[in-house]
Design an enzyme around this catalytic site. Structure first.
Site, short mmCIF file in Angstrom:
data_model
loop_
_atom_site.label_atom_id
_atom_site.label_comp_id
_atom_site.label_asym_id
_atom_site.label_seq_id
_atom_site.Cartn_x
_atom_site.Cartn_y
_atom_site.Cartn_z
N GLU A 1 -33.26 -28.13 -87.22
CA GLU A 1 -32.56 -27.12 -86.54
C GLU A 1 -31.55 -26.23 -87.63
O GLU A 1 -30.72 -26.52 -88.07
CB GLU A 1 -31.65 -27.54 -85.43
CG GLU A 1 -31.11 -26.60 -84.40
CD GLU A 1 -29.86 -26.34 -84.74
OE1 GLU A 1 -29.59 -25.11 -85.43
OE2 GLU A 1 -28.86 -26.83 -84.49
N CYS B 1 -24.29 -23.30 -83.65
CA CYS B 1 -25.66 -22.76 -83.94
C CYS B 1 -25.96 -21.93 -82.55
O CYS B 1 -26.91 -21.06 -82.66
CB CYS B 1 -26.37 -24.07 -83.94
SG CYS B 1 -26.37 -25.50 -82.77
#
Length: 525
Positions: free
Chosen positions: A265, A302
């Site tokens: 990720e 994020c």
């Protein structure tokens, strides 16, 4: 709990073999006791041999037993939430209350995965019974279930020291799948990592499991990460962090004699598109909300809604003015590490060098690690011409993009690479544009948000935290939510087996009362 700074390898605490470090408090600029051990290839090898030794027994634990183990970890996390929060606050300079909530949410994730295990749906059992009289050829009995991959290496993240770290979704989902875990703790929060690691270590022992089910290692530089990815006993790797770091691990794993999956990720700006009707109706509200959501965790999330697109028309001035007013209220707060702070400063300068104009700023920095909140603006022409303006700035900076019309909105949407999420604010009058924008976003992200913001994200059965490259290295999977378990299992078919040798979920009696696909029909019979 008294911190010792040792590595946790199986049931053992192991002293330093490759140097030591101390935690850093970015709010005070001070180092924090105690010293924390670094290990090397020998410690990696020991941890992974233990994990491999544990795999056969742990992956074959009964579903009820494995679920009880996950519940035990959840109980222990909640009991230690104050201690975890206090230490994490010291190592991040952020409020302890934030980490109390993060610990409780992490415990909730372990409990949800306990439910996933009890239900057994992740096994995806399927049975095609024998048809000895079928013509022109008989059919043997075929039974399928998913099985655990093997030992998993997890790289803890810097920005969420609990829920993306030792007690995070990666650890919970790998353990739920039946995979032993070797976790590489992030050096930004070694004390918080040790507390969480010792909780899992204690739970392993109390559950009567093989000690190799969990280990925690720590190292300096790239050597320990390379040793983990290279080790022949590793079957999968997870990583949350920069595109450069994630792709270095990914490429290394593909060069092994036996390539393995690396579930990364990495980078995302989570673009927000405000359609004209929504802009005119509630531009100021959206501008305020953008800053409030975008500055969460000092912009070190994020899912930060980093870039907002809107047409320069009714409501745009109100959105911009509200965002400026809101960003000017934001205090300067310490970023997670000096390295992250310095990278943030360089990236802000990069944006300005490429033509971004500063609209507003928060309180000026006081401490060396403070990140100043900024609101920048560019035109649609600028962001189309300069790909650097579409890149992530990890920290408290947001970018407004002033567009000439909805055609340009569609054009800039098509210019983006893969994203973790994208957001659309729209009213009923925006339906035509929304219908054109939606398929563009579907090709570029794993989650589309309507009339809200990309953060926070619910951890649920329907969650997706993933998307096309470079958001992740494999858009078929999620790293958050119950679906994350699918990264760590693979199918095995048992053909023509006697019932007594079959795994329990595939036996004829279905004593576990699982939902199974039998001859194409879903049933619990």
């Amino acid at each position: 709990m008294t911190l010792t700074g040792e590595l946790l390898i199986g049931a053992s605490r192991v002293p330093a073999t490759a140097g030591v470090m101390k935690a850093f408090n970015p709010a005070t600029g001070e180092l924090i006791e105690p010293e924390f051990a670094f290990g090397g290839r020998a410690e990696v090898d020991r941890a992974l041999h233990l994990a491999d030794d544990a795999f056969d027994s742990y992956s074959h634990t009964g579903l009820a037993e494995r679920a009880a183990f996950l519940d035990l970890i959840a109980d222990k996390l909640e009991a230690a939430k104050d201690e975890i929060a206090a230490r994490t606050a010291l190592e991040t300079g952020l409020p302890a209350a934030q980490f109390e909530g993060e610990t409780v949410r992490a415990a909730g994730v372990f409990r949800k995965f306990a439910t996933v295990v009890r239900q057994g749906r992740f096994l995806q059992t399927a049975i095609d019974p024998a048809q000895p009289d079928r013509l022109p050829t008989p059919r043997m009995d075929h039974r399928l279930q998913k099985v655990a991959l093997g030992p998993v290496v997890i790289f803890g993240a810097s920005n969420f020291p609990i829920s993306y770290s030792v007690a995070g979704n990666d650890t919970a989902s790998a353990l739920a799948a039946g995979c032993p875990v070797v976790l590489k703790a992030h050096n930004a929060h070694p004390g918080a990592s040790e507390i969480q690691g010792r909780i899992i270590q204690q739970a392993v022992a109390e559950a009567g499991l093989h000690e190799g089910v969990f280990s925690l290692v720590r190292g300096d530089g790239n050597e320990i990460g390379e040793a983990l990815v290279d080790h022949p006993l590793v079957r999968a790797v997870t990583f949350t962090g920069s595109e450069g770091g994630g792709m270095a691990l990914y490429r290394r794993a593909q060069k092994r004699p036996d390539p393995i999956p690396v579930f990364t990720e990495m980078t995302s700006v989570n673009p927000t598109f405000v359609l004209p009707g929504a802009l005119a109706a509630r531009g100021a509200e959206i501008g305020t909300g953008l800053v409030q959501r975008g500055m969460y965790n000092v912009g070190q999330a994020c899912l930060k809604p980093a870039i907002l697109f809107a047409v320069d028309g009714p409501g745009y001035a109100e959105l911009r003015d509200a965002a400026v007013a809101e960003v000017e209220k934001v205090d300067a707060r310490p970023m997670l590490t000096m390295g992250i702070h310095d990278t943030y400063t360089r990236n802000v300068q990069r944006m300005q060098d490429h033509g971004a104009t500063r609209l507003g700023s928060g309180e000026a920095p006081v401490r060396a690690a403070d990140g100043q909140s900024l609101l920048l603006e560019v035109t649609g022409e600028q962001i189309l011409a300069e790909p650097a303006l579409r890149e992530e700035v990890f920290g408290p900076t947001l970018l407004l993009v002033r567009l000439t019309g909805t055609e340009q909105m569609l054009e800039v949407a098509r210019a983006f690479r893969g994203q973790l999420s994208a957001t659309m604010h729209a009213e009923s009058t925006d339906r035509s544009v929304a219908e054109q924008l939606l398929p563009v976003l579907e090709r570029r992200t794993g989650r589309i948000v309507f009339n809200a913001f990309s953060i926070p994200q619910e951890v649920s059965y329907a969650s997706t935290h993933g998307g096309p490259f470079p958001a992740t290295s494999d858009s078929r999977f999620t790293s958050v939510g119950m679906g994350a378990i699918e990264r760590f299992v693979r199918p095995v078919t048992y053909q023509n087996f006697p019932d007594e040798l079959l795994p329990q979920p595939l036996r004829e009696t279905n004593e576990l009362h699982l939902w199974r696909l039998v001859d194409g029909e879903l049933t619990r019979d």
